[in-house]
Structures are given as C-alpha cells and as structure tokens.
Design a protein around this motif. Structure first.
Motif, PDB file in Angstrom:
ATOM      1  N   CYS A 282       0.830  -1.191  -0.017  1.00  0.00           N
ATOM      2  CA  CYS A 282      -0.022   0.007   0.029  1.00  0.00           C
ATOM      3  C   CYS A 282       0.772   1.329   0.181  1.00  0.00           C
ATOM      4  CB  CYS A 282      -0.869   0.040   1.162  1.00  0.00           C
ATOM      5  SG  CYS A 282      -0.175   0.188   2.678  1.00  0.00           S
ATOM      6  N   ALA A 283       2.382   1.175   0.125  1.00  0.00           N
ATOM      7  CA  ALA A 283       2.971   2.510   0.488  1.00  0.00           C
ATOM      8  C   ALA A 283       3.629   2.882  -0.982  1.00  0.00           C
ATOM      9  CB  ALA A 283       4.106   2.140   1.356  1.00  0.00           C
ATOM     10  N   GLU A 284       3.410   4.027  -0.988  1.00  0.00           N
ATOM     11  CA  GLU A 284       4.034   4.823  -2.218  1.00  0.00           C
ATOM     12  C   GLU A 284       5.208   5.581  -1.944  1.00  0.00           C
ATOM     13  OE1 GLU A 284       1.216   6.844  -4.727  1.00  0.00           O
ATOM     14  OE2 GLU A 284       2.954   8.028  -5.802  1.00  0.00           O
ATOM     15  N   LEU A 285       6.472   5.093  -2.432  1.00  0.00           N
ATOM     16  CA  LEU A 285       7.723   5.779  -2.004  1.00  0.00           C
ATOM     17  C   LEU A 285       8.157   7.201  -2.571  1.00  0.00           C
ATOM     18  CD1 LEU A 285       9.759   2.466  -2.319  1.00  0.00           C
ATOM     19  CD2 LEU A 285       8.475   3.149  -0.292  1.00  0.00           C
ATOM     20  N   ALA A 286       7.664   8.228  -1.888  1.00  0.00           N
ATOM     21  CA  ALA A 286       7.559   9.483  -2.445  1.00  0.00           C
ATOM     22  C   ALA A 286       9.020   9.997  -2.546  1.00  0.00           C
ATOM     23  CB  ALA A 286       6.972  10.312  -1.477  1.00  0.00           C
ATOM     24  N   PHE A 287       9.938   9.685  -1.989  1.00  0.00           N
ATOM     25  CA  PHE A 287      11.330   9.636  -2.131  1.00  0.00           C
ATOM     26  C   PHE A 287      12.060   8.896  -3.319  1.00  0.00           C
ATOM     27  CE2 PHE A 287      10.961   6.120   0.705  1.00  0.00           C
ATOM     28  CZ  PHE A 287      11.983   5.299   0.432  1.00  0.00           C
ATOM     29  N   ALA A 288      11.625   8.016  -3.620  1.00  0.00           N
ATOM     30  CA  ALA A 288      11.947   7.244  -4.600  1.00  0.00           C
ATOM     31  C   ALA A 288      11.132   6.987  -5.998  1.00  0.00           C
ATOM     32  CB  ALA A 288      12.446   5.814  -4.006  1.00  0.00           C
ATOM     33  N   GLU A 289      11.004   8.183  -6.560  1.00  0.00           N
ATOM     34  CA  GLU A 289      10.184   8.230  -7.970  1.00  0.00           C
ATOM     35  C   GLU A 289       8.960   7.659  -7.747  1.00  0.00           C
ATOM     36  OE1 GLU A 289      13.031   5.782  -9.640  1.00  0.00           O
ATOM     37  OE2 GLU A 289      14.358   7.292  -9.088  1.00  0.00           O
ATOM     38  N   ASN A 290       8.236   7.874  -6.439  1.00  0.00           N
ATOM     39  CA  ASN A 290       7.178   7.282  -6.107  1.00  0.00           C
ATOM     40  C   ASN A 290       6.599   6.010  -6.974  1.00  0.00           C
ATOM     41  OD1 ASN A 290       6.946  10.276  -6.300  1.00  0.00           O
ATOM     42  ND2 ASN A 290       5.008  10.053  -5.643  1.00  0.00           N
ATOM     43  N   ARG A 291       7.789   5.127  -6.453  1.00  0.00           N
ATOM     44  CA  ARG A 291       7.561   3.808  -6.764  1.00  0.00           C
ATOM     45  C   ARG A 291       6.693   3.250  -5.831  1.00  0.00           C
ATOM     46  NH1 ARG A 291      13.192   2.698  -6.854  1.00  0.00           N
ATOM     47  NH2 ARG A 291      12.902   1.937  -4.605  1.00  0.00           N
ATOM     48  N   ILE A 292       5.960   2.133  -6.253  1.00  0.00           N
ATOM     49  CA  ILE A 292       5.294   1.223  -5.341  1.00  0.00           C
ATOM     50  C   ILE A 292       5.780  -0.169  -5.476  1.00  0.00           C
ATOM     51  CG2 ILE A 292       2.750   0.231  -4.734  1.00  0.00           C
ATOM     52  CD1 ILE A 292       1.640   2.995  -5.947  1.00  0.00           C
ATOM     53  N   GLU A 293       6.255  -0.789  -4.651  1.00  0.00           N
ATOM     54  CA  GLU A 293       6.903  -2.022  -4.682  1.00  0.00           C
ATOM     55  C   GLU A 293       5.887  -3.099  -4.181  1.00  0.00           C
ATOM     56  OE1 GLU A 293      11.420  -0.694  -4.351  1.00  0.00           O
ATOM     57  OE2 GLU A 293      10.482  -1.484  -2.415  1.00  0.00           O
ATOM     58  N   GLN A 294       5.249  -4.038  -4.967  1.00  0.00           N
ATOM     59  CA  GLN A 294       4.457  -5.170  -4.810  1.00  0.00           C
ATOM     60  C   GLN A 294       4.930  -6.557  -4.736  1.00  0.00           C
ATOM     61  OE1 GLN A 294       1.884  -2.969  -7.127  1.00  0.00           O
ATOM     62  NE2 GLN A 294       0.544  -2.147  -5.299  1.00  0.00           N
ATOM     63  N   ILE A 295       6.222  -6.843  -4.182  1.00  0.00           N
ATOM     64  CA  ILE A 295       6.548  -8.190  -4.370  1.00  0.00           C
ATOM     65  C   ILE A 295       6.913  -8.727  -2.820  1.00  0.00           C
ATOM     66  CG2 ILE A 295       7.401  -8.035  -6.743  1.00  0.00           C
ATOM     67  CD1 ILE A 295      10.102  -7.919  -5.483  1.00  0.00           C
ATOM     68  N   TRP A 296       6.844  -9.791  -2.521  1.00  0.00           N
ATOM     69  CA  TRP A 296       6.951 -10.454  -1.312  1.00  0.00           C
ATOM     70  C   TRP A 296       8.349  -9.875  -0.496  1.00  0.00           C
ATOM     71  CZ3 TRP A 296       3.875 -13.504   1.512  1.00  0.00           C
ATOM     72  CH2 TRP A 296       4.574 -14.049   2.801  1.00  0.00           C
ATOM     73  N   TYR A 297       9.550  -9.781  -1.120  1.00  0.00           N
ATOM     74  CA  TYR A 297      10.698  -9.444  -0.431  1.00  0.00           C
ATOM     75  C   TYR A 297      10.758  -8.011  -0.211  1.00  0.00           C
ATOM     76  CZ  TYR A 297      11.987 -13.600  -3.349  1.00  0.00           C
ATOM     77  OH  TYR A 297      11.968 -14.960  -3.862  1.00  0.00           O
ATOM     78  N   THR A 298      10.091  -7.140  -0.912  1.00  0.00           N
ATOM     79  CA  THR A 298      10.033  -5.758  -0.535  1.00  0.00           C
ATOM     80  C   THR A 298       9.164  -5.584   0.585  1.00  0.00           C
ATOM     81  OG1 THR A 298       8.485  -5.364  -2.376  1.00  0.00           O
ATOM     82  CG2 THR A 298      10.848  -4.864  -2.751  1.00  0.00           C
ATOM     83  N   GLY A 299       8.164  -6.309   0.545  1.00  0.00           N
ATOM     84  CA  GLY A 299       7.289  -6.284   1.553  1.00  0.00           C
ATOM     85  C   GLY A 299       7.850  -6.527   2.923  1.00  0.00           C
ATOM     86  N   ARG A 300       8.504  -7.490   2.795  1.00  0.00           N
ATOM     87  CA  ARG A 300       9.427  -8.050   4.347  1.00  0.00           C
ATOM     88  C   ARG A 300      10.287  -7.085   4.661  1.00  0.00           C
ATOM     89  NH1 ARG A 300      12.718 -12.377   2.806  1.00  0.00           N
ATOM     90  NH2 ARG A 300      14.404 -10.890   2.717  1.00  0.00           N
ATOM     91  N   ILE A 301      11.188  -6.232   3.489  1.00  0.00           N
ATOM     92  CA  ILE A 301      12.053  -5.586   4.013  1.00  0.00           C
ATOM     93  C   ILE A 301      11.621  -3.941   4.277  1.00  0.00           C
ATOM     94  CG2 ILE A 301      14.254  -4.194   3.169  1.00  0.00           C
ATOM     95  CD1 ILE A 301      14.434  -6.490   0.886  1.00  0.00           C
ATOM     96  N   GLN A 302      10.567  -3.486   3.704  1.00  0.00           N
ATOM     97  CA  GLN A 302       9.772  -2.566   4.131  1.00  0.00           C
ATOM     98  C   GLN A 302       9.158  -2.608   5.562  1.00  0.00           C
ATOM     99  OE1 GLN A 302       7.126  -0.705   1.372  1.00  0.00           O
ATOM    100  NE2 GLN A 302       8.407  -0.719  -0.139  1.00  0.00           N
ATOM    101  N   GLY A 303       8.508  -3.900   5.797  1.00  0.00           N
ATOM    102  CA  GLY A 303       8.113  -4.145   7.388  1.00  0.00           C
ATOM    103  C   GLY A 303       8.938  -3.884   8.136  1.00  0.00           C
TER     104      GLY A 303
END
Lengths: 430, 441
Positions: A282-303
């Motif tokens: 659900c997160a949009e990375l405003a600091f990184a070209e407004n990327r939305i990362e929707q894979i398992w690994y990024t979910g884990r690292i973001q969490g």
C-alpha cells in the motif's frame, strides 16, 4: 536494545501480510511495546505466495502459515481478527467494525493491495476473478469446477501461476498479453522466448499484443466469452484477471493522510502524520520516484524498516541490490541487479542457453572499459545471492566475475554445471 | 472438479496395468487360504504379474513428472492425504506385522512360495524372516522405480535412490543369505550398532568366534570400525545422510514405499519435543545395556546373573518389534514414513548428535529469497519446520535431518542447498534478512 521506558506504548498494525507481520516481529525484537496486529481478512498470517499450491493439492491451509499459532502469544503479539472502519488520527484511535475503539501511540498501515480491474464491460460477471487472497482462491475453485475454457488477462507472474493451476485440472487456457513478448518489462527477449516455448509445450495458448475489451455473460450471469482488442470473440467459462494490483486506500481515503496511487511515505516509511507509518503493497515511496513495490521481498524489507523506525531507530528504507525469483512451470527464474539490458542502452550482456532451451545464464555489464557487471538473469540455474550482490555492489569487472563464476553456483549436488559453457561464450567473444 | 477428461484418459491407459497389479496380488496371496501345487504355481505367477503391473502403472503415472508437478494432488489423494483408504492400508500393514511377529504359522502357505528362492540363495527352506526380507526388498525395488521416475528431474534423488535399492538388494538381502549358504554367519554389512544393537553384545562376538576364519575376523573388525570409526568420519564429511538416506534399509523403505506419506509427519514444536524426549533415552538405554553386558561378561555373569540378556530381550521386543515394525511401518499411512527413524532409532540419535556438533553438513538458505510458502516443511519426512529457518535466512542444522534433499527439491524458488562446506561459519545466517546485525527472535 530493549527500552523499558517504552513498554507502555501501544503499536497497532493494520494488516497481517508479510509487511505488517515482519514489522510486528521486528518491533518485538527491539522493544517492549504492546503490539496489536489487526486483520479483517484472516485471523492468522499466511503466505499469499503459496495460494496456488492449495489449488494444486500440494499444500493445505495449515501448511502455508509461516508461524505456528503459539508463536504470536509467546511473543506477545496480539492478533485481532476484525475490520477497521475508521481511523481518527487526531485522537490516535481507531474504530472497529464492531464499534469498539482502540487507542494507539504509533500506527502502521500495512493494508496491502487488491486486484486491479480496469472497468471492462462485463467484469462483474460470475466466473471473473482476480487471484490475491484465500477468498479469491475459493471463488476460483468453484468457478473452475464447471470445466470449460479459461482466459487469463495479463502477461506477468500471476497469469503464469493461474495457468499452472488450470493446467493441473486440464482446463484449456489462453493468456492475453499486452506486450509483444512475455513479461516484457522484466524479461529480455531470449528468456521471454524460452518461457513462451515452455508454456506452449504445456498447451497454454498465448496471444501477444492482445488486450481485453469486454466480457459477455450468459443468461445466468456467468461469463461466456471475452472480446479482444482485435475484436476476436473467445468463448470461455472462467476469466482470471492478472493485470497487477493496486494499493488498498479505502481506510485512509477521506482522512488527512497524503495519498496518490498509494500512501505516500518518506524514506523512514513515515506518512505526513507523525507516528503513522505505511509499508508493503500500500506504500508509495515519495522519495524514490513514487515507486510502489509489490513483491514479497520488498514487503518484508519495508516491514522491517518500518519496525526499526517505529522503535525510534532512524533507518532509511534501502532495498539494496534488487533481486527477484519466480517459477514458470518447471523453469526457475532468478535475477540479481539489473534485469533487462534491452531497455538500458548503457548496458550489454553475455548470454548462454543450453541446446534444449531449458537453462540460461545472462550476465549484464556496462559498456565501459572494464565491463562492470550490473546484473544476472538465470533460468534453471541457481546462483548465490550473497556472491552476486557483492560483485554488483563492488562493481567487479566481467573478467573477474567470469574467473570466479564457480563461487556463485548454488545448484544442487550432482546437477550439471554450466559455468564452463558461459565461460566458453565469453572467451569466444573476446 | 474437472479431472474427468484427464482421469478418463488416464484410466483407459492404466486399466490393464491396474488389473494386472490387483489380480497378481490376489493370486500371490492365495496360499494363505488354499494349499495345492497348482495354487503355489498360481501364487508365484501372481508375484510376477504384480511386479509387472505395478511398475507399468507407475511408469504411466510418473513418466512425465518434472520439477514443478511432482507433488501435485498429494492432498487430494485417498492414501497420501490420510483418508479412509489410508486407514485401511494402515490396518492391513499393522495386521501383517502382528501376524509376522506373533502368529507366523498363519503365513506358512506364503512362506512355502519362497522356498525355491530360499534354496537358491541359502540352500535351505524359507522361514517367516526370509519371507519378510523378500517382501521388504520387493517393496523397495518397486517403489524405488517409482521414486526414480517421480524425482527424475533431480540427479541427487536419482543417485540416492539407486544407492538405497542397491544396498537393500545386495547387502541386506542377497549377501546375508549367500553367507548362510556357505555356512558362514548371516551377517548384515549395512547394519551396525546401535541400530543392530546385538552386533556389539558379547554374545555376538562369541557366536562369530564359533566360526573361526578370516571372514569372521573381518566381520568383527567391520562392525566395530563401522560403529566407532567410519560413522564419525563419514558423518563429519557428509552429515548423517550418508547412512540414513543412502544406505539404511529402514531409510530405504521410507524413501521409496514411504514416499507417498512423507508429508504426514508432524511439524509442530510439540512433536519435536517428544522426539528429543524419546530418541536420546533409547540411545542411552542401548548404550547402557551394551556396557552392562560387557561388564557382566567380564565378571563371568557376576553382575546381571540370570538377568543377563533380559535387557536385550525387552529392548528387542518393545523397540525392535513394536516400535520399528508395527508403528514404524504399519503406521506409514497415518503418521508418515519416518516415525521410527525420527523417534526411535538409536543409530539416528547417534548420527544426529554427530551431525549437529561435529559435521560440515548443513542446508544453506540462499539469501533473503524465501517466500515462506511452506513446501519445504510440508515435505520434510522428519517433521522439521524447515521454513522456520529459511524465512530467517538461517542454515538448517538439525540432528534429525537425514539429508533426503526433498526440501530443496520442492522449494519453488531454489532457495535451499545441501552442502558439506568447511565448518567455519556453519551457523551464520544470511546478511539479507536484516540490515543490521539484529536477528528475528
């Protein structure tokens, strides 16, 4: 590391997917906060990545829970199976669907995403489903028991998962793919071609440069045909929508949280409201070209990153050298660093594939003097993440990598090694 | 479910082999109820038809298996999902063991069918143990063909399966019987103390010395060095798998005939606690018994007196027969294929202890790539919750692990690898799960 003064603070996490749960575990590791994880969808955390295996009869629901049920209580992570109706950011409270009010000191929004439907006429017909959660799976199970033919919309990983599922039940399947080749944004053409061949060998029909225009339904409301952009009418009894996912924003839409496509966060995954964080799909990375990362690994690292920041450790979100993996039927796919030299003119690549077209190695490098290695794309060959990441981070030249390639190999014992083959390609090219 | 088309196509082709299998089995078992020369011929033919039909059926079913579909439908299957057929099979297997151990006279008719083979191999009549050995070996061979086809995408499984088929057929069946033919002691080179606990009892040494000669000296040397020299050395380099999933007959049956049931092992933490609470005491008991018997022999029966051998007898009954036979194999369809290996085998305990503390073996997790799907844990026959380690990026180092390699084979992301690397940093987790040096729980 544990800070006693904080023990009375209450962290509420909305969403028990990989991002929310990783945050909860990280926070427990770092602090004595009270932690509550709320989910309306399901009582326990389960691996969405494994849903297809339930349909294949390979796993049961209890097998896809990453932690045993005792884990949560023992680690003092309270689970609430409830829907949140509203968040009052001013009062720092949330109101559950039952009317109950919960107060928080810090809040993490890990509300995930949902299948993106693009307003196709007829998309509300019975037998048209996304593939995101257990509920979808149950609907797919029911719809596909009718037999008949299936259409899948989308040229990515979920489409292939669905194709594999339907294939196991002997359902004739056609995939509509917008691009000229499979998973165009991520796979170089040669690898996409290998995947196409494998899918077609398995009897899956692939229609490239094809999109869905509309769906037709029969008198009972079931989908009965799909009309493509070429005005071709394909009869079907099931339609799987695999055109990606979009962040779940219902809960925050009308509040004071800044959103665009997703919930906007800074590098510490904090929203515009202090002490309110967002992570995962659900997160949009405003600091990184407004990327939305929707894979398992990024979910884990973001969490995990959100967990650190909630506990007061200022840790910026860093994805590191990107990596991903997938499996297209029996073709294992692994990638480290840059993926597709065809879309990046500064890069070139060294490529080898076996004669049968069932295994390949691609090493991407910059077109500079040293041929600095930037990425690996592998099909049915396994390389060590640690080794590949180190080489990419340390900007090793191609020559060095070719010399040390054996160190990267992660193939099972007794498997045929392919390092010599690609070294041969390298030597003959020089 | 729309299996209809597939099932119809399949059953048409599979009809003949299935008829052969079932008819062959019925014919083979006739001597249990009837007795005549004709029935004996019919029964021998039945064994042949059963073997032929079942291998044919297995070939049709598994010839097209690849690395993605080898565990499809497992939980839809009557046998492998512990449904009513599994209970029925469990009851039949258990009944067979009970008859074999306590009422072998009911098997006489069937035993006679094995006489020709018995005379050929060892020059005398078959008994219930020859019958058992023959059926056991047949099960490993037929289901070994199944494992070879099912896991054809994995060279590791192919080599491992060939190895267990070889050791069962040659070292555990043919050789001991041929030794008997040459009036040598019936000796099993592929079993040793503390699984074959009596091999290190004083009485075995006395018996072997009754046949003086180069071969018996070699057998003594072999059994002692296998227990105390080869085991620590091989386990140091390869982990306990060198024995448990490459050589051992119990393991051999589990990996072949037990393969449809491997997912039934209990993965809970409670089961792990139970495992530790049972298996080490079994090893302790057998070690103590062996030591006492030697002391007793040294003092010429002064310690145990008439109790001498009583220990061994009790152990043999409860552990050897009930645990490894009735529960270990009879309950395959209910508790999974490695109940004995996991909870009861003293050699597994010894090997596991060596593997945990003095070995290079571990299963490495590739970086942060685990997707927590649960395939590895589900298909671990030893009930290890593999994903618990994998999702934290940790290597899997567990005493129980027999190194069958199935976790690595079923992992849809190729995250796991069995390795014998240098012991340094063996427990080191990956640096990918955590940005800093903090670890999850």
């Amino acid at each position: 590391m544990k800070t006693q003064e904080n023990s009375s603070k209450h962290v509420i996490i909305i969403g028990n997917g990989i991002a929310g749960v990783t945050a909860a575990i990280t926070i427990r590791k770092l602090s004595d906060y009270c932690i509550t994880v709320i989910s309306g969808e399901n009582e326990h955390f389960y691996a969405r990545t494994a849903l297809m295996y339930l349909y294949l009869g390979q796993l049961r629901y209890e097998n896809i829970k990453p932690y045993e049920d005792w884990f949560w209580q023992e680690n003092r992570i309270e689970l609430r199976h409830a829907w949140v109706n509203r968040i009052e950011f001013e009062e720092k409270t949330l109101i559950l669907a039952s009317g109950e009010t919960l107060a928080y000191d810090k809040l993490l929004l890990a509300t995930g995403s949902q299948t993106a439907f693009y307003n196709w006429p007829g998309q509300e017909s019975k037998g048209v489903h996304g593939f995101y959660d257990l509920e979808d799976l149950a609907k797919i199970e029911k719809a596909t028991q009718r037999g008949g033919k299936a259409i899948l919309v989308g040229g990515g990983l979920i489409a292939v998962e669905l194709a594999e599922m339907l294939h196991s039940r002997n359902i004739d399947t056609t995939i509509l793919i917008r691009d000229a080749h499979y998973w165009g944004k991520n796979l170089p053409k040669a690898e996409a071609e290998m995947v196409r061949k494998r899918l077609e060998q398995k009897g899956i029909n692939l229609l490239f440069k094809t999109t869905l225009e509309q769906l037709e339904q029969d008198s009972e409301g079931w989908v009965c045909a799909a009309i493509t952009n070429e005005q071709e009418r394909i009869p079907c009894t099931f339609v799987g929508i695999a055109t990606g996912v979009q962040p779940n924003l219902e809960l925050v839409k009308n509040g004071s949280i800044n959103t665009q496509k997703g919930i906007l966060v800074d590098q510490f995954l904090e929203t515009n409201i202090p002490e309110v964080f967002a992570a995962g799909d659900c997160a949009e990375l405003a600091f990184a070209e407004n990327r939305i990362e929707q894979i398992w690994y990024t979910g884990r690292i973001q969490g995990e990153t959100a967990g650190y920041n909630i506990c007061g450790h200022q840790v910026p979100y860093e994805r590191g050298v990107p990596f991903n993996s997938a499996k297209f039927f029996d073709l294992e796919f692994q990638t480290y660093g840059s993926v597709n030299p065809e879309v990046n003119t500064e890069e070139s690549s060294l490529f080898w594939q076996n004669e049968a077209g069932t295994a390949s190695i691609r090493i991407n490098y910059l077109k500079d003097e040293l041929k600095t290695v930037t990425g690996f794309v592998l099909l049915n060959v396994r390389y060590r993440q640690e080794v590949c990441e180190t080489w990419i981070r340390e900007q090793k030249p191609l020559e060095y990598v070719m010399k040390h390639l054996k160190e990267a190999n992660f193939d099972p014992e007794f498997h045929r090694r392919h390092e010599k083959s690609i070294q041969h390609v390298y030597k003959s090219g020089n | 479910m729309d299996f209809s088309e597939k099932t119809a196509w399949f059953s048409k082709k599979a009809a003949l082999p299935l008829v052969l299998t079932w008819a062959g089995l019925l014919m083979a078992l006739l001597p249990l109820f009837l007795k005549s020369y004709f029935i004996s011929v019919l029964s021998a033919t039945g064994f042949g038809l059963f073997t032929l039909g079942s291998i044919w059926y297995i070939y049709l079913k598994f010839r097209n298996t690849d690395s993605a579909n080898l565990q499809h439908y497992v939980w839809f299957n009557q046998f492998s999902a512990r449904r009513s057929a599994a209970w029925l099979l469990g009851i039949i297997l258990t009944a067979f063991y009970i008859v074999l151990f306590w009422f072998p006279e009911y098997l006489t008719g069937l035993i006679r069918i094995f006489d020709p083979l018995s005379f050929l191999l060892r020059g005398r009549q078959a008994d219930e143990w020859f019958l058992y050995g023959g059926l056991y070996t047949l099960a490993i061979l037929i289901m070994g063909v199944r494992a070879l086809l099912k896991y054809q995408s994995s060279p590791y499984h192919k080599w491992r399966t060939v190895s267990i088929m070889f050791f069962q057929l040659v070292l555990a069946f043919i050789l001991p019987n041929v030794l008997a033919l040459f009036k040598e002691p019936e000796f099993y080179f592929s079993y040793f103390w503390p699984l074959k606990y009596d091999y290190l009892f004083p009485v075995s040494f006395e018996n072997l010395q009754k046949h003086p000669g180069g071969l018996t000296t070699f057998m003594l040397f072999w059994t002692v060095s296998l227990s105390f020299l080869a085991t620590p050395i091989l386990t140091y380099f390869f982990g306990k798998r060198w024995y448990c999933s490459w050589v051992c007959g119990c393991g051999g049956l589990a990996e072949t005939a037990g393969d449809p049931f491997r997912q039934l092992s209990n993965k809970s933490r409670k089961a792990w606690q139970l495992e530790v609470a049972i298996i080490y005491p079994v090893l302790g008991f057998i070690t103590l018994t062996t030591a006492l018997l030697w002391l007793n022999s040294y003092y010429k029966g002064g310690i145990l007196g008439s109790l001498s051998g009583g220990f061994a007898h009790t152990y043999g009954f409860f552990i050897g027969m009930i645990f490894s036979g009735v529960v270990g194999v009879g309950f395959y369809p209910l508790l999974g294929s490695r109940v004995w290996c996991r909870f009861g085998c003293p050699l597994a305990a010894y090997l596991g202890w060596l593997q945990k503390h003095f070995s290079r073996f571990r299963i490495t997790t590739n970086g942060g790539q685990c997707i927590s799907c649960g395939n590895c844990s589900t298909y671990c026959e030893m009930g290890i919750d593999v994903k618990w380690y994998a999702q934290q990026g940790k290597p899997i180092i567990r005493a129980a692990c027999v190194g069958c390699g199935m976790c690595a084979t079923v992992c849809p992301r190729g995250v796991l690898k069995l390795e014998n690397k240098k012991p340094e940093g063996r427990y080191e987790p990956t640096s990918f799960i955590h940005a800093e040096s903090l670890r999850i729980l």
